[in-house]
Design an enzyme around this catalytic site. Structure first.
Site, PDB file in Angstrom:
ATOM      1  N   HIS A  76      23.665  37.014  38.381  1.00  0.00           N
ATOM      2  CA  HIS A  76      24.135  35.885  39.199  1.00  0.00           C
ATOM      3  C   HIS A  76      22.979  35.346  40.040  1.00  0.00           C
ATOM      4  O   HIS A  76      22.769  34.142  40.134  1.00  0.00           O
ATOM      5  CB  HIS A  76      25.246  36.326  40.156  1.00  0.00           C
ATOM      6  CG  HIS A  76      26.543  36.660  39.487  1.00  0.00           C
ATOM      7  ND1 HIS A  76      27.200  35.788  38.660  1.00  0.00           N
ATOM      8  CD2 HIS A  76      27.325  37.767  39.546  1.00  0.00           C
ATOM      9  CE1 HIS A  76      28.328  36.353  38.234  1.00  0.00           C
ATOM     10  NE2 HIS A  76      28.418  37.558  38.751  1.00  0.00           N
ATOM     11  N   HIS A 130      33.983  44.910  47.351  1.00  0.00           N
ATOM     12  CA  HIS A 130      33.897  44.371  46.006  1.00  0.00           C
ATOM     13  C   HIS A 130      32.480  43.772  45.820  1.00  0.00           C
ATOM     14  O   HIS A 130      32.084  42.908  46.595  1.00  0.00           O
ATOM     15  CB  HIS A 130      34.968  43.271  45.940  1.00  0.00           C
ATOM     16  CG  HIS A 130      35.161  42.663  44.615  1.00  0.00           C
ATOM     17  ND1 HIS A 130      35.927  43.262  43.657  1.00  0.00           N
ATOM     18  CD2 HIS A 130      34.699  41.509  44.078  1.00  0.00           C
ATOM     19  CE1 HIS A 130      35.931  42.491  42.582  1.00  0.00           C
ATOM     20  NE2 HIS A 130      35.198  41.432  42.805  1.00  0.00           N
ATOM     21  N   GLU A 132      29.182  35.161  34.489  1.00  0.00           N
ATOM     22  CA  GLU A 132      29.434  36.596  34.365  1.00  0.00           C
ATOM     23  C   GLU A 132      28.708  37.209  33.167  1.00  0.00           C
ATOM     24  O   GLU A 132      28.691  38.424  33.008  1.00  0.00           O
ATOM     25  CB  GLU A 132      30.942  36.860  34.264  1.00  0.00           C
ATOM     26  CG  GLU A 132      31.743  36.361  35.450  1.00  0.00           C
ATOM     27  CD  GLU A 132      31.272  36.936  36.782  1.00  0.00           C
ATOM     28  OE1 GLU A 132      30.686  38.035  36.777  1.00  0.00           O
ATOM     29  OE2 GLU A 132      31.469  36.263  37.814  1.00  0.00           O
ATOM     30  N   TYR A 174      35.855  36.081  32.852  1.00  0.00           N
ATOM     31  CA  TYR A 174      35.335  37.381  32.413  1.00  0.00           C
ATOM     32  C   TYR A 174      35.556  37.578  30.918  1.00  0.00           C
ATOM     33  O   TYR A 174      34.767  38.238  30.253  1.00  0.00           O
ATOM     34  CB  TYR A 174      35.997  38.527  33.185  1.00  0.00           C
ATOM     35  CG  TYR A 174      35.559  38.575  34.624  1.00  0.00           C
ATOM     36  CD1 TYR A 174      34.386  39.222  34.992  1.00  0.00           C
ATOM     37  CD2 TYR A 174      36.294  37.949  35.618  1.00  0.00           C
ATOM     38  CE1 TYR A 174      33.965  39.254  36.307  1.00  0.00           C
ATOM     39  CE2 TYR A 174      35.887  37.977  36.943  1.00  0.00           C
ATOM     40  CZ  TYR A 174      34.716  38.630  37.277  1.00  0.00           C
ATOM     41  OH  TYR A 174      34.303  38.650  38.579  1.00  0.00           O
ATOM     42  N   HIS A 217      24.281  43.349  36.572  1.00  0.00           N
ATOM     43  CA  HIS A 217      25.243  42.248  36.485  1.00  0.00           C
ATOM     44  C   HIS A 217      25.080  41.295  37.679  1.00  0.00           C
ATOM     45  O   HIS A 217      24.937  40.077  37.500  1.00  0.00           O
ATOM     46  CB  HIS A 217      26.668  42.815  36.455  1.00  0.00           C
ATOM     47  CG  HIS A 217      27.731  41.778  36.537  1.00  0.00           C
ATOM     48  ND1 HIS A 217      28.305  41.223  35.409  1.00  0.00           N
ATOM     49  CD2 HIS A 217      28.300  41.153  37.596  1.00  0.00           C
ATOM     50  CE1 HIS A 217      29.191  40.311  35.793  1.00  0.00           C
ATOM     51  NE2 HIS A 217      29.211  40.247  37.112  1.00  0.00           N
TER      52      HIS A 217
HETATM   53 ZN   LIG Z   1      30.062  38.849  38.496  1.00  0.00          ZN
END
Ligand SMILES: [Zn+2]
Ligand SMILES: *[C@@H]1O[C@H](CO)[C@@H](O)[C@H](O)[C@H]1NC(C)=O
Ligand SMILES: *[C@@H]1O[C@H](CO)[C@@H](O)[C@H](O)[C@H]1NC(C)=O
Ligand SMILES: *[C@@H]1O[C@H](CO)[C@@H](O)[C@H](O)[C@H]1NC(C)=O
Ligand SMILES: *[C@@H]1O[C@H](CO)[C@@H](O)[C@H](O)[C@H]1NC(C)=O
Length: 690
Positions: free
Chosen positions: A438, A404, A462, A575, A434
């Site tokens: 972070h 993941h 996010e 999210y 994406h």
């Molecule tokens: Zn993320």
């Protein structure tokens, strides 16, 4: 108790409704989907933005702070704010050092899950950190922090003193760690056998498909039965996670109560510093619903036609919910794998930058370098050497590792890493941007006190990288990179194809995210008993997403565990909030970069790129640097000029697509929506086990 403040808010609310009625996309102020979620007493939709608490008077401070049954500490009212600041600075160093060690151990065990030593090493550090947290709590609890004038200092103390698992007695704490360790272990090591197409029984050695392999298989197959097999096999593979979950919920509630919250749902939602977070989310979902329903109706018709030859046995109906596997995603979270089935104008050139990347000989490294380049173009720092040395951007062959995609802050102010089993696809190209979002957020707030080095609220994190990915995704930018041919235009039929593809990632997941988190909220609040866990899951999925399970499910199954965030207890509503924020950020930054003008049709929102705009970059960075040292509304205001979540930018973005879908569905007389919408109806998948 309708005070002046409430009356004012009601007036604001009514005014907002009037505005909404004039908008093109929405017609139903309080629609059917939202009905069960009206505010219980006022029967109204409204949001009261929690005013940030003012300092208390010494007489309002509790004399003793109590943690669980092991700590009871006397507050020392003579301690000053200066002394408190010194204390914060002192612990910051120790805290960071320990978190650093723990995170390194977590990384090591995550990337080598077969190693027992690494697992033990990690859990030892988890225990150490728990002990340290308790120590920190003890030392912080003597300060009369509620009386301090400096809001930032109050926030840091609150973050230390409120919310931790440390309030639990040792034994329960240990039990909690064991249950959650076991649940995530089952999830990450569960495997299934491949589908035996030609009636050949797969050998035992082949039965090693993990969640990410299954996602790939499901997205690739066009065989109705094969898709169904993978969907069901994964759902069956994680059933045992359900054995630990009821006790897990009990302990989470114990934690919440020890921290002065009525239950764990309230505690989880409190992190957003927004009153009635769930109602607010439902209200926004209601604004997006007209668009979602049109997408759903359009997709259902296309899928029905597509699978007609393949005996779907009437499972894809004209007016019902869609069986999940035909969306070629385990959860219906993204529908981009069926883009080829849905594409409105197939005669136009394909949008597939994955194929283009393959052709240009892109490597995983090159994909990351592109990402780094974009962030640098808006004035962000380039990625450090440590990032390139330490990140894992490809699956390590023969290693049992979590895949993941995740971005890591190792808390020493200089080590930031990504772990991702990158594939050369359009999706992963987006995911890289994406994850880099972070990393840049971590870098921007690295100077803050550890307690305030976090997203402004849990949704912000996010949204950062996705905002950048929106720009990257524009026709003009992809063409500049040579990833999209010059035949593509940013308007007309081209734009409909592009917007549809985009919506298959950025719109269709909103009801999915909401149903997952609503399920957990309901469970944590004790509204749903373990025997109804699975049934409630499917009710919500049906209600919000318009989907049905692809195989018969039983109350003894535990289908919520099929998604990473349940066994790993990672929050998910972030999210949803992030999605709304992403569109808000994108619109605002595009205006700053002078790349979007609502009055200029040649500059549509969906084709804006902020590449190279130092002004937009600065605005963005100013917001990121705040971390969680101020209420999120302050952070949002820096970029957008407003202090609240707002669904309008998402509707602006997709306006051409929405109008096209309405016409298209009307042309085929499609029923928009799905039957049995109300949660009170009888759901066949909740049948008793036979
Ligand atoms: Zn993320
Ligand atoms: C904490 O300790 C004080 C002083 O011994 C005592 O008066 C108080 O009742 C205790 N509070 C709790 C909740 O145990
Ligand atoms: C509050 O304290 C922080 C940390 O020392 C400081 O940076 C900030 O300027 C202070 N804020 C105000 C309003 O005094
Ligand atoms: C694979 O084929 C064998 C032999 O025909 C059959 O018994 C088995 O059920 C099949 N497995 C799956 C998962 O379809
Ligand atoms: C839709 O309904 C109208 C009116 O009943 C009918 O004339 C038309 O042929 C229908 N179109 C399709 C594609 O079924």
């Amino acid at each position: 108790m309708m005070g002046e403040y409430n009356l004012l808010m009601l007036a604001v609310f009514l005014f907002a409704v009037l505005i909404c009625v004039n908008s093109d996309v929405d017609h139903q102020p309080v629609n059917f989907y939202l009905e069960p979620y009206l505010h219980p007493t006022t029967k109204q939709w409204k949001q009261l933005e929690k005013p940030y608490p003012t300092p208390r008077k010494p007489s309002q401070v509790k004399k003793f702070r109590v943690m669980g049954d092991h700590l009871n500490i006397t507050v020392d009212l003579s301690l000053t704010e200066t002394e408190a600041l010194k204390f914060l600075q002192d612990i910051d160093h120790e805290d960071r050092e320990l978190i650093h060690k723990k995170t390194v151990a977590a990384w090591d065990q995550d990337t080598d899950m077969a190693s027992k030593e690494k697992r033990i090493a990690y859990f030892e550090l988890v225990e150490k950190r728990t002990a340290f947290n308790r120590e920190m709590w003890k030392r912080a609890a003597i300060y009369p922090w509620e009386t301090f004038r400096n809001r930032t200092i109050r926030r840091a103390f609150k973050s230390i003193l409120v919310g931790g698992n440390e309030a639990l007695p040792d034994k329960t704490q240990q039990e909690l760690n064991e249950i959650s360790g076991k649940m995530s272990y089952i999830y990450s090591t569960a495997t299934i056998c491949p589908y035996n197409k030609d009636g050949v029984q797969p050998s035992k050695e082949d039965c090693t498909l993990t969640q990410s392999d299954i996602e790939a298989k499901l997205s690739e197959t066009d065989d109705y039965k094969e898709g169904k097999y993978y969907w069901k096999a994964w759902h069956d593979a994680v059933r045992d996670i359900g054995k630990g979950y009821p006790r897990f919920v009990e302990i989470l509630n114990e934690v919440a109560i020890l921290n002065d919250y009525p239950d764990a749902q309230e505690y989880y939602m409190s992190q957003y510093e927004t009153d009635f977070l769930n109602l607010r989310a439902h209200e926004i979902m209601g604004r997006i619903f007209p668009l979602y329903e049109q997408l759903h109706a359009y997709a259902r018709r296309k899928l029905r036609e597509h699978f007609e030859g393949q005996e779907h046995e009437g499972e894809i109906t004209v007016d019902g919910a869609i069986p999940l596997h035909v969306l070629k995603n385990l959860y219906g979270q993204r529908w981009d794998a069926i883009y080829d089935i849905l594409v409105p104008y197939p005669e136009l050139p394909r949008i597939d930058i994955g194929a283009e990347m393959e052709r240009l000989g892109y490597t995983q490294k090159k994909m990351f370098e592109d990402g780094d380049q974009f962030y640098q173009s808006i004035g962000f720092d380039k990625l450090r050497k440590e990032f390139w040395d330490d990140s894992i951007i490809e699956r390590i062959p023969g290693r049992e590792m979590a895949c993941h995609a995740t971005a890591w802050d190792l808390s020493d102010r200089k080590s930031f890493r990504i772990r991702m089993c990158t594939q050369i696809t359009m999706n992963d190209y987006r995911t890289i941007h994406h994850e880099l979002g972070h990393i840049h957020y971590y870098m921007q707030y690295a100077d803050r006190h550890k307690q305030l080095a976090a997203g402004a609220n849990p949704g912000f994190h996010e949204a950062i990288g996705d905002t950048i990915a929106f720009s990257v995704n524009s026709v003009s930018h992809l063409q500049k990179l040579g990833l999209l041919s010059k035949e593509h235009k940013n308007h007309g039929k081209h734009a409909i194809n592009q917007l549809l593809l985009h919506a298959l990632s950025f719109v269709v997941d909103t009801p999915w995210v909401l149903s997952l988190e609503q399920w957990r909220w309901d469970v944590l609040a004790g509204k749903i008993l373990p025997k109804d866990y699975n049934c409630h899951w499917w009710k919500l999925r049906h209600h919000f997403q318009g989907v049905t399970p692809s195989a018969k499910r039983k109350p003894t199954d535990f289908d919520p565990a099929t998604k990473y965030h349940i066994p790993n207890d990672a929050q998910y509503i972030n999210y949803f909030i992030a999605k709304i924020l992403t569109f808000q950020f994108h619109e605002a930054l595009c205006i700053t970069a002078k790349q979007y003008d609502p009055d200029d049709p040649s500059k549509p929102l969906h084709d804006c790129s902020i590449y190279g705009s130092k002004e937009a970059g600065k605005q963005f960075a100013d917001m990121l640097r705040i971390g969680s040292s101020a209420p999120w509304q302050d952070a949002l205001e820096i970029v957008t000029g407003v202090r609240d979540l707002n669904a309008e930018p998402i509707l602006d973005y997709y306006k051409p697509l929405y109008e096209w879908l309405v016409k298209e569905n009307a042309k085929y007389n499609e029923t928009v929506g799905w039957q049995n919408l109300h949660p009170d109806v009888d759901y066949s998948f909740c049948e008793k086990e036979d």
